[in-house]
Design a protein around this motif. Sequence first.
Motif, short mmCIF file in Angstrom:
data_model
loop_
_atom_site.label_atom_id
_atom_site.label_comp_id
_atom_site.label_asym_id
_atom_site.label_seq_id
_atom_site.Cartn_x
_atom_site.Cartn_y
_atom_site.Cartn_z
N UNK A 278 0.88 -1.23 0.15
CA UNK A 278 -0.11 0.20 -0.27
C UNK A 278 1.08 1.02 -0.17
N UNK A 279 0.70 2.27 -0.82
CA UNK A 279 1.51 3.41 -1.16
C UNK A 279 0.97 4.16 -0.15
N UNK A 280 1.78 4.86 0.54
CA UNK A 280 1.13 6.16 1.57
C UNK A 280 1.93 7.30 0.86
N UNK A 281 1.21 8.13 0.21
CA UNK A 281 1.65 9.26 -0.56
C UNK A 281 1.46 10.68 -0.13
N UNK B 206 10.37 10.30 -3.82
CA UNK B 206 11.56 9.57 -3.32
C UNK B 206 10.81 8.57 -2.35
N UNK B 207 11.10 7.13 -2.22
CA UNK B 207 10.28 6.16 -1.75
C UNK B 207 11.01 5.39 -0.70
N UNK B 208 10.53 5.05 0.59
CA UNK B 208 10.68 4.04 1.56
C UNK B 208 9.59 2.93 1.50
N UNK B 209 10.47 1.68 1.41
CA UNK B 209 9.41 0.66 1.33
C UNK B 209 9.64 -0.53 2.60
N UNK B 210 8.73 -0.58 3.23
CA UNK B 210 8.85 -1.56 4.36
C UNK B 210 8.14 -2.72 4.14
N UNK B 211 8.77 -3.94 4.03
CA UNK B 211 8.52 -5.20 3.13
C UNK B 211 7.07 -5.82 3.73
N UNK C 272 0.62 -5.80 5.89
CA UNK C 272 0.84 -5.93 4.54
C UNK C 272 2.16 -4.92 4.33
N UNK C 273 2.87 -5.13 3.32
CA UNK C 273 3.74 -4.38 2.84
C UNK C 273 3.45 -2.94 2.52
N UNK C 274 4.22 -1.89 2.86
CA UNK C 274 3.84 -0.40 2.63
C UNK C 274 5.04 0.24 1.87
N UNK C 275 4.59 1.52 1.18
CA UNK C 275 5.51 2.23 0.72
C UNK C 275 5.33 3.70 1.16
N UNK C 276 6.17 4.24 1.70
CA UNK C 276 5.95 5.87 1.98
C UNK C 276 6.75 6.65 0.91
N UNK C 277 5.81 7.38 0.26
CA UNK C 277 6.15 8.04 -0.98
C UNK C 277 6.10 9.56 -0.85
N UNK C 278 7.10 10.44 -1.09
CA UNK C 278 6.96 11.65 -1.10
C UNK C 278 6.97 12.24 -2.54
N UNK C 279 6.03 12.90 -3.17
CA UNK C 279 5.96 13.42 -4.26
C UNK C 279 6.22 14.93 -4.32
#
Length: 295
Positions: A10-13, A103-108, A89-96
């Motif tokens: 899940x992308x947290x943008x 830029x992206x940080x992924x937590x598996x 569930x895995x997450x990705x923290x995304x700054x746009x």
Amino acid sequence: MISVFGSANMDLVAYVPEAPRRGETVTGHRFRTVPGGKGANQAIAAARAGADVAFLGAVGDDGFGAELRATLSEAGVDVRCLRQVPGPTGIAHIVVDDTGGNSIIVVPGANGTVTGPSGDDLAAIAASQVLLLQLELPMAAVMAAAQAARVSGVPVILTPAPAQPLPDELLDTVALIVPNEHEAAAITGVTGAEAAMDALLERVEEAVITLGSAGALYGSRPGERLLVPAPKVNAVDTTAAGDTFVGALAVARSEGYGVEEALRFASAAAGLSVQREGASTSMPTRLEIEATLSD
């Protein structure tokens, strides 16, 4: 059929004027959650581009996992091999930022529990025309899936992201590797797309290096080189451009397109995606891609 053995996040943008530097706090315009993960993104991109697609991976037993499963299914992706495991569930923290960069940080999360393909996964891989792999699952699992594809005579397309050292045992199974320019440099230790291509082709038969707005560079061991320009568009969010490109490229190759035609098809898909926000939400349909190519 195209099989995708990979990650679901899940992308947290967060959308900001400018990405924060270390120790800095900035105020964002907006926040949203968007189903993503490189594996799930590529599966949705390929399905929207016209392929039958099976997704092989794992989600947690939380709300994000249920939403990801529903999103994949609604896009037409076969999720019968998508496992549910205890935990998040895995997450990705995304700054746009306002230029469309990210830029992206992924937590598996659940992705990290995948140690290899299940029996059902192996059957899906064997029935495929193409297997798509990325590196957001544990390397041992990726290698096991690649070896299974090789045994079944199924071509493997690898997106080497996040960039990391690539074992020869993995690259020996790869028909086509598709890094971006930064990943190509990290993998080969050399800068410049042409030099990186030379280094890649010492280890694989075919490669495509995506160059963002500069297009895509193709190379093969027989010595063929081809640069296909990217469509000129106003980018608002580049988050899923690479995954859209790879998913569409896999569709074109599975349908027997020539190299240049396949690259133009993939570039058109990626060009459409960067004009929309989000990852899976930005990916175009086959009709949209073909309409762009006919303009």
